[in-house]
Structures are given as structure tokens and as C-alpha cells.
Design a protein around this motif. Structure first.
Motif, PDB file in Angstrom:
ATOM      1  N   ASP A 198       0.821  -1.209   0.000  1.00 18.50           N
ATOM      2  CA  ASP A 198       0.000   0.000   0.000  1.00 18.50           C
ATOM      3  C   ASP A 198       0.857   1.261   0.000  1.00 18.50           C
ATOM      4  O   ASP A 198       0.467   2.292  -0.559  1.00 18.50           O
ATOM      5  CB  ASP A 198      -0.927   0.013   1.221  1.00 18.50           C
ATOM      6  N   ALA A 199       2.033   1.176   0.647  1.00 14.33           N
ATOM      7  CA  ALA A 199       2.920   2.341   0.696  1.00 14.33           C
ATOM      8  C   ALA A 199       3.440   2.692  -0.691  1.00 14.33           C
ATOM      9  O   ALA A 199       3.677   3.869  -1.004  1.00 14.33           O
ATOM     10  CB  ALA A 199       4.087   2.068   1.643  1.00 14.33           C
ATOM     11  N   LEU A 200       3.606   1.688  -1.535  1.00 10.93           N
ATOM     12  CA  LEU A 200       4.069   1.952  -2.907  1.00 10.93           C
ATOM     13  C   LEU A 200       2.925   2.432  -3.788  1.00 10.93           C
ATOM     14  O   LEU A 200       3.102   3.343  -4.601  1.00 10.93           O
ATOM     15  CB  LEU A 200       4.695   0.691  -3.506  1.00 10.93           C
ATOM     16  N   THR A 201       1.760   1.814  -3.651  1.00 16.14           N
ATOM     17  CA  THR A 201       0.641   2.238  -4.497  1.00 16.14           C
ATOM     18  C   THR A 201       0.209   3.667  -4.174  1.00 16.14           C
ATOM     19  O   THR A 201      -0.441   4.314  -4.994  1.00 16.14           O
ATOM     20  CB  THR A 201      -0.566   1.298  -4.335  1.00 16.14           C
ATOM     21  N   ALA A 202       0.576   4.166  -2.998  1.00 14.05           N
ATOM     22  CA  ALA A 202       0.255   5.554  -2.645  1.00 14.05           C
ATOM     23  C   ALA A 202       0.987   6.554  -3.535  1.00 14.05           C
ATOM     24  O   ALA A 202       0.643   7.742  -3.561  1.00 14.05           O
ATOM     25  CB  ALA A 202       0.605   5.817  -1.179  1.00 14.05           C
ATOM     26  N   LEU A 203       1.978   6.082  -4.307  1.00 14.40           N
ATOM     27  CA  LEU A 203       2.706   6.965  -5.222  1.00 14.40           C
ATOM     28  C   LEU A 203       1.888   7.282  -6.471  1.00 14.40           C
ATOM     29  O   LEU A 203       2.230   8.191  -7.225  1.00 14.40           O
ATOM     30  CB  LEU A 203       4.041   6.330  -5.628  1.00 14.40           C
ATOM     31  N   GLN A 204       0.815   6.530  -6.729  1.00 15.60           N
ATOM     32  CA  GLN A 204      -0.032   6.785  -7.898  1.00 15.60           C
ATOM     33  C   GLN A 204      -0.927   7.996  -7.649  1.00 15.60           C
ATOM     34  O   GLN A 204      -1.327   8.275  -6.524  1.00 15.60           O
ATOM     35  CB  GLN A 204      -0.914   5.573  -8.196  1.00 15.60           C
ATOM     36  N   THR A 205      -1.245   8.684  -8.725  1.00 10.55           N
ATOM     37  CA  THR A 205      -2.104   9.861  -8.599  1.00 10.55           C
ATOM     38  C   THR A 205      -3.472   9.494  -8.056  1.00 10.55           C
ATOM     39  O   THR A 205      -4.102  10.275  -7.333  1.00 10.55           O
ATOM     40  CB  THR A 205      -2.272  10.549  -9.964  1.00 10.55           C
ATOM     41  N   SER A 206      -3.965   8.286  -8.378  1.00 13.97           N
ATOM     42  CA  SER A 206      -5.273   7.858  -7.886  1.00 13.97           C
ATOM     43  C   SER A 206      -5.273   7.662  -6.375  1.00 13.97           C
ATOM     44  O   SER A 206      -6.330   7.627  -5.743  1.00 13.97           O
ATOM     45  CB  SER A 206      -5.704   6.563  -8.571  1.00 13.97           C
ATOM     46  N   LYS A 207      -4.080   7.547  -5.800  1.00 11.23           N
ATOM     47  CA  LYS A 207      -3.955   7.381  -4.349  1.00 11.23           C
ATOM     48  C   LYS A 207      -3.399   8.647  -3.684  1.00 11.23           C
ATOM     49  O   LYS A 207      -3.010   8.618  -2.516  1.00 11.23           O
ATOM     50  CB  LYS A 207      -3.018   6.207  -4.037  1.00 11.23           C
ATOM     51  N   GLY A 208      -3.305   9.721  -4.437  1.00 15.44           N
ATOM     52  CA  GLY A 208      -2.792  10.966  -3.878  1.00 15.44           C
ATOM     53  C   GLY A 208      -1.333  11.239  -4.184  1.00 15.44           C
ATOM     54  O   GLY A 208      -0.778  12.243  -3.725  1.00 15.44           O
ATOM     55  N   GLY A 209      -0.688  10.347  -4.969  1.00 13.19           N
ATOM     56  CA  GLY A 209       0.727  10.527  -5.309  1.00 13.19           C
ATOM     57  C   GLY A 209       0.926  11.341  -6.570  1.00 13.19           C
ATOM     58  O   GLY A 209       0.018  12.064  -7.017  1.00 13.19           O
ATOM     59  N   THR A 210       2.098  11.181  -7.169  1.00 12.41           N
ATOM     60  CA  THR A 210       2.463  12.011  -8.325  1.00 12.41           C
ATOM     61  C   THR A 210       2.582  11.232  -9.629  1.00 12.41           C
ATOM     62  O   THR A 210       2.829  11.842 -10.672  1.00 12.41           O
ATOM     63  CB  THR A 210       3.814  12.686  -8.051  1.00 12.41           C
ATOM     64  N   MET A 211       2.406   9.905  -9.593  1.00  7.23           N
ATOM     65  CA  MET A 211       2.629   9.094 -10.791  1.00  7.23           C
ATOM     66  C   MET A 211       1.311   8.691 -11.442  1.00  7.23           C
ATOM     67  O   MET A 211       0.362   8.305 -10.752  1.00  7.23           O
ATOM     68  CB  MET A 211       3.406   7.813 -10.443  1.00  7.23           C
ATOM     69  N   SER A 212       1.290   8.736 -12.761  1.00 10.41           N
ATOM     70  CA  SER A 212       0.164   8.167 -13.499  1.00 10.41           C
ATOM     71  C   SER A 212       0.276   6.644 -13.439  1.00 10.41           C
ATOM     72  O   SER A 212       1.283   6.095 -12.983  1.00 10.41           O
ATOM     73  CB  SER A 212       0.182   8.637 -14.946  1.00 10.41           C
ATOM     74  N   ALA A 213      -0.757   5.960 -13.929  1.00 16.71           N
ATOM     75  CA  ALA A 213      -0.732   4.501 -13.908  1.00 16.71           C
ATOM     76  C   ALA A 213       0.430   3.955 -14.728  1.00 16.71           C
ATOM     77  O   ALA A 213       1.125   3.017 -14.307  1.00 16.71           O
ATOM     78  CB  ALA A 213      -2.056   3.947 -14.433  1.00 16.71           C
ATOM     79  N   ALA A 214       0.689   4.555 -15.906  1.00 18.50           N
ATOM     80  CA  ALA A 214       1.797   4.107 -16.750  1.00 18.50           C
ATOM     81  C   ALA A 214       3.137   4.366 -16.071  1.00 18.50           C
ATOM     82  O   ALA A 214       4.038   3.518 -16.099  1.00 18.50           O
ATOM     83  CB  ALA A 214       1.735   4.798 -18.109  1.00 18.50           C
ATOM     84  N   GLN A 215       3.284   5.533 -15.467  1.00 18.36           N
ATOM     85  CA  GLN A 215       4.527   5.854 -14.773  1.00 18.36           C
ATOM     86  C   GLN A 215       4.757   4.918 -13.585  1.00 18.36           C
ATOM     87  O   GLN A 215       5.890   4.520 -13.313  1.00 18.36           O
ATOM     88  CB  GLN A 215       4.489   7.308 -14.296  1.00 18.36           C
ATOM     89  N   PHE A 216       3.681   4.559 -12.892  1.00 20.75           N
ATOM     90  CA  PHE A 216       3.831   3.671 -11.745  1.00 20.75           C
ATOM     91  C   PHE A 216       4.314   2.301 -12.187  1.00 20.75           C
ATOM     92  O   PHE A 216       5.173   1.688 -11.540  1.00 20.75           O
ATOM     93  CB  PHE A 216       2.509   3.559 -10.987  1.00 20.75           C
ATOM     94  N   HIS A 217       3.798   1.785 -13.315  1.00 24.57           N
ATOM     95  CA  HIS A 217       4.244   0.479 -13.787  1.00 24.57           C
ATOM     96  C   HIS A 217       5.688   0.541 -14.275  1.00 24.57           C
ATOM     97  O   HIS A 217       6.443  -0.423 -14.098  1.00 24.57           O
ATOM     98  CB  HIS A 217       3.313  -0.040 -14.889  1.00 24.57           C
ATOM     99  N   ASP A 218       6.105   1.659 -14.867  1.00 27.85           N
ATOM    100  CA  ASP A 218       7.517   1.825 -15.220  1.00 27.85           C
ATOM    101  C   ASP A 218       8.387   1.849 -13.967  1.00 27.85           C
ATOM    102  O   ASP A 218       9.495   1.302 -13.951  1.00 27.85           O
ATOM    103  CB  ASP A 218       7.707   3.123 -16.021  1.00 27.85           C
ATOM    104  N   PHE A 219       7.877   2.483 -12.919  1.00 28.82           N
ATOM    105  CA  PHE A 219       8.587   2.528 -11.641  1.00 28.82           C
ATOM    106  C   PHE A 219       8.772   1.119 -11.081  1.00 28.82           C
ATOM    107  O   PHE A 219       9.862   0.748 -10.617  1.00 28.82           O
ATOM    108  CB  PHE A 219       7.809   3.419 -10.673  1.00 28.82           C
ATOM    109  N   LEU A 220       7.717   0.289 -11.152  1.00 27.19           N
ATOM    110  CA  LEU A 220       7.822  -1.084 -10.659  1.00 27.19           C
ATOM    111  C   LEU A 220       8.830  -1.887 -11.469  1.00 27.19           C
ATOM    112  O   LEU A 220       9.594  -2.690 -10.913  1.00 27.19           O
ATOM    113  CB  LEU A 220       6.457  -1.774 -10.713  1.00 27.19           C
TER     114      LEU A 220
END
Length: 260
Positions: A198-220
Motif C-alpha cells: 500500500d505504501a508503494l501504491t500511494a505513489l499513484q495519482t489515484s492514491k494521492g501521489g504524483t505518478m500516473s498509472a503508466a509511470q507507476f508500472h515503469d517505476f515497478l
């Protein structure tokens, strides 16, 4: 009528109605379990491949749910015709096999694309059970208690859903929730260590973070992951193979419905 009784072979061994209902409604239990279990499995499926998850996207999550519903629609449409052609008991026996194949297939799927056809198979079994089990009970139960016996079907569906949520909660508690151990993050977003997913998924914009879904998967993809408990979803899914085996064994010991 007496002559017809004398020349017509029995449909099977005599069994009490409670035994028949107890076995047949295992199909309803599986209906409820298979429709409810996925809710607890998805958080683990979202975890990266190196953490033993499936690294789902939103589209893939929707397809996991949608493929089961497609199969259920086909099962409800075709299952009734099959039970009319071959018999209720025969149909439930085949559905038990489909429940088992679907459970094992989804459990051991290496990728989400391998899982989809097995989800359709599971859905077909769910739809077929919804069309066959109540009819089998209604045709087997004595008239005076027919309504009560058929109502057990609905009770077992929600019991299966309750069982799914209970097993999900137990497995999730035993695993401590979705967790991942990161050795290195070249992007510098997180330091090496063990994290709740959950701490990592919080980086997505949908969770209040700064990454889009595509950016989050690139991050992973660029993380160096050494461990994770993303395999917990497999334990949740494989449990329903147990009542499927029990249904296959039990229904073979039951008679065919008198109407068919």
C-alpha cells in the motif's frame, strides 16, 4: 401406471432429502466462493512479478472479473439445456469437474492471460450451477418441504461468499498483508527495505501521489525486488478445489431426480 413402475429402472440408491440437498448445494457454495474470493486476491495480484504477483493493470483487473461473468452467462444459457438432455445429476457431476479445473487452472496460472480462459470455465460452472442445482432440489424434494429445500440453494450461495471472505481474511492476516522487499530503486523514490505494498501504491495519482498509472508500472519495472508475498492469492483460489472434489464424489452417490 403400475406396469410403468415395474419396467422403469430406479434412478439410483435411495437417499434422504437432507443428504441430497447437502451434497447438491455444494455447487451453490462454490458459486458463492468463486464470486467472492477474487476481492481478497486482487491486492496480491497487483504486486510485481518479482514479488510473485501478476502486476495487474486496471484493464486486466476488469477482465478478471468480466471473463467470469461471460462464462456465467454462457453456463446459465447452456447448462439448463444440458441438464434437460442428459439429466440433473449428470450435469452437476460435470460442473464439479469444471469447478475443479477452473480452480486449479486459475491457481497455477503463470500470467493473467493464461488465467482468463480458466476464469471463463469457472464462470460456466457458476452459471450452470445456478440453472441446475435449484431444479435438481425441486424435483427431488417432497412437495410439503419443497420450498424450504430449494431455499437452501440461496443460503449456500451467501455461505460460500462468507467462506471466501473469511478465508481471505485468515490468509491475509497470516501473511501480514501484501508486503514487498526492495533491494534497490534507481529512481530514488524509496530506500531499500521491506514495505507494505500500500505504501508503494500511494505513489499513484489515484492514491494521492504524483505518478500516473503508466509511470507507476515503469517505476515497478525498474525496481530490484528480492522477495514478496504476492503468491498469497494462489492460496485463496485453490481452496475451492476442496468442495469441488467433495461435490464430484458426493453427487455420484446420489440418485437422479425423479422428474428427469
Amino acid at each position: 401406471m403400475q406396469k410403468a413402475v415395474e419396467v422403469t429402472p430406479p434412478s439410483g440408491r435411495h437417499r434422504g432429502i437432507l443428504a441430497i440437498a447437502g451434497v447438491a448445494t455444494l455447487g451453490s457454495l462454490l458459486f458463492g466462493y468463486d464470486t467472492g474470493v477474487i476481492s481478497g486476491a486482487l491486492p496480491y495480484m497487483y504486486m510485481p512479478f518479482d514479488a510473485n504477483g501478476l502486476q495487474l493493470t486496471s484493464f486486466e483487473e476488469g477482465a478478471i472479473g468480466g471473463t467470469l461473468l461471460v462464462g456465467a452467462a454462457l453456463g446459465a444459457l447452456i447448462g439448463g439445456r444440458l441438464s434437460d438432455r442428459y439429466g440433473r445429476r449428470h450435469n452437476i457431476t460435470m460442473l464439479a469437474l469444471l469447478f475443479l479445473i477452473g480452480a486449479l487452472g486459475t491457481t497455477f496460472s503463470p500470467t493473467v492471460w493464461v488465467m482468463y480462459p480458466f476464469r471463463v470455465i469457472l464462470g460456466f460452472a457458476v452459471g450452470g450451477a445456478s440453472a441446475t442445482v435449484p431444479v435438481y432440489l425441486a424435483e427431488t424434494a417432497p412437495k410439503r418441504i419443497r420450498g424450504s429445500i430449494v431455499a437452501i440453494d440461496q443460503l449456500m450461495i451467501v455461505t460460500g461468499q462468507l467462506l471466501a471472505f473469511t478465508m481471505n481474511a485468515m490468509i491475509n492476516t497470516a501473511k501480514g498483508g501484501p508486503r514487498i522487499t526492495i533491494e534497490a530503486d534507481p529512481s530514488g523514490h524509496v530506500a531499500p527495505g521491506s514495505y507494505s505494498y500500500d505504501a508503494l501504491t500511494a505513489l499513484q495519482t489515484s492514491k494521492g501521489g504524483t505518478m500516473s498509472a503508466a509511470q507507476f508500472h515503469d517505476f515497478l519495472d525498474q525496481l530490484t525486488i528480492v522477495s514478496g508475498n504476492g503468491e498469497a492469492w494462489r492460496y485463496m483460489l485453490v481452496i475451492c478445489s476442496i468442495p469441488a472434489i467433495a461435490l464430484w464424489i458426493g453427487i455420484r452417490l446420489m440418485p437422479e431426480s425423479s422428474r428427469w
